[in-house]
Enzyme design. Sequence first.
Site, PDB file in Angstrom:
ATOM      1  N   HIS A  97      21.499 -35.880 -15.403  1.00  0.00           N
ATOM      2  CA  HIS A  97      21.420 -34.533 -15.265  1.00  0.00           C
ATOM      3  C   HIS A  97      22.339 -33.713 -14.247  1.00  0.00           C
ATOM      4  O   HIS A  97      23.046 -32.863 -14.850  1.00  0.00           O
ATOM      5  CB  HIS A  97      20.045 -33.438 -15.263  1.00  0.00           C
ATOM      6  N   HIS A 100      16.208 -29.878 -15.752  1.00  0.00           N
ATOM      7  CA  HIS A 100      17.639 -30.275 -16.311  1.00  0.00           C
ATOM      8  C   HIS A 100      18.687 -29.417 -15.775  1.00  0.00           C
ATOM      9  O   HIS A 100      19.889 -29.803 -15.832  1.00  0.00           O
ATOM     10  CB  HIS A 100      17.503 -30.329 -18.234  1.00  0.00           C
ATOM     11  N   CYS A 120      15.130  -7.174 -16.882  1.00  0.00           N
ATOM     12  CA  CYS A 120      15.606  -5.912 -17.062  1.00  0.00           C
ATOM     13  C   CYS A 120      15.137  -5.552 -18.778  1.00  0.00           C
ATOM     14  O   CYS A 120      14.063  -6.367 -18.824  1.00  0.00           O
ATOM     15  CB  CYS A 120      17.012  -5.822 -17.223  1.00  0.00           C
ATOM     16  N   ASP A 127      16.100  -3.197 -13.025  1.00  0.00           N
ATOM     17  CA  ASP A 127      16.571  -1.691 -13.770  1.00  0.00           C
ATOM     18  C   ASP A 127      14.979  -0.675 -13.679  1.00  0.00           C
ATOM     19  O   ASP A 127      14.520  -1.637 -13.469  1.00  0.00           O
ATOM     20  CB  ASP A 127      17.285  -2.024 -14.606  1.00  0.00           C
ATOM     21  N   THR A 159      15.922  -6.768 -21.790  1.00  0.00           N
ATOM     22  CA  THR A 159      15.385  -7.779 -22.298  1.00  0.00           C
ATOM     23  C   THR A 159      15.801  -9.605 -21.569  1.00  0.00           C
ATOM     24  O   THR A 159      15.268 -10.177 -21.821  1.00  0.00           O
ATOM     25  CB  THR A 159      16.270  -8.125 -23.706  1.00  0.00           C
TER      26      THR A 159
END
Length: 149
Positions: free
Chosen positions: A134, A99, A66, A8, A68
């Site tokens: 996994h 994993h 972005c 962004d 965060t």
Amino acid sequence: MKIGIGNDHVAVEMKEIIKTYIAETYGYEVIDFGTNSSDRFDYPLSGEAVANAVVNNEVDKGILICGTGVGISLAANKVNGIRCVVCSEPYSAKLSREHNNTNMLAFGARVVGSELAKMIVDSWLSGKFEGERHQSRIDMISEIERRQR
């Protein structure tokens, strides 16, 4: 390998740093799905665009940035077949590949600096899915997606 990258308006500078880093360090082609402007840009647009490129095999993996990393990863994770992880340190990035077989990485330009971002990218790109025990969990996630269609 082709890496899709999206961002962004908050993460324009960080995106350019990471694009250059990936190209110079790994020799990978980086396909840009983000904005190059500091004008307001809605992160779900580039989050979805990169996610679609990943599931349609236009790119091998995706990286999102972005403020965060959270909002843009939420948008990407709405696309069936995407397993996008938000990381602000390298250990989780590495284990998410080993994993969870994540196919997209997100982080925040307001959360990590460029050198830490490079370490996160390195750990994520170098992580290899371990499969075996996994895989059943990945299959369970895929089944949730199938039920939600």
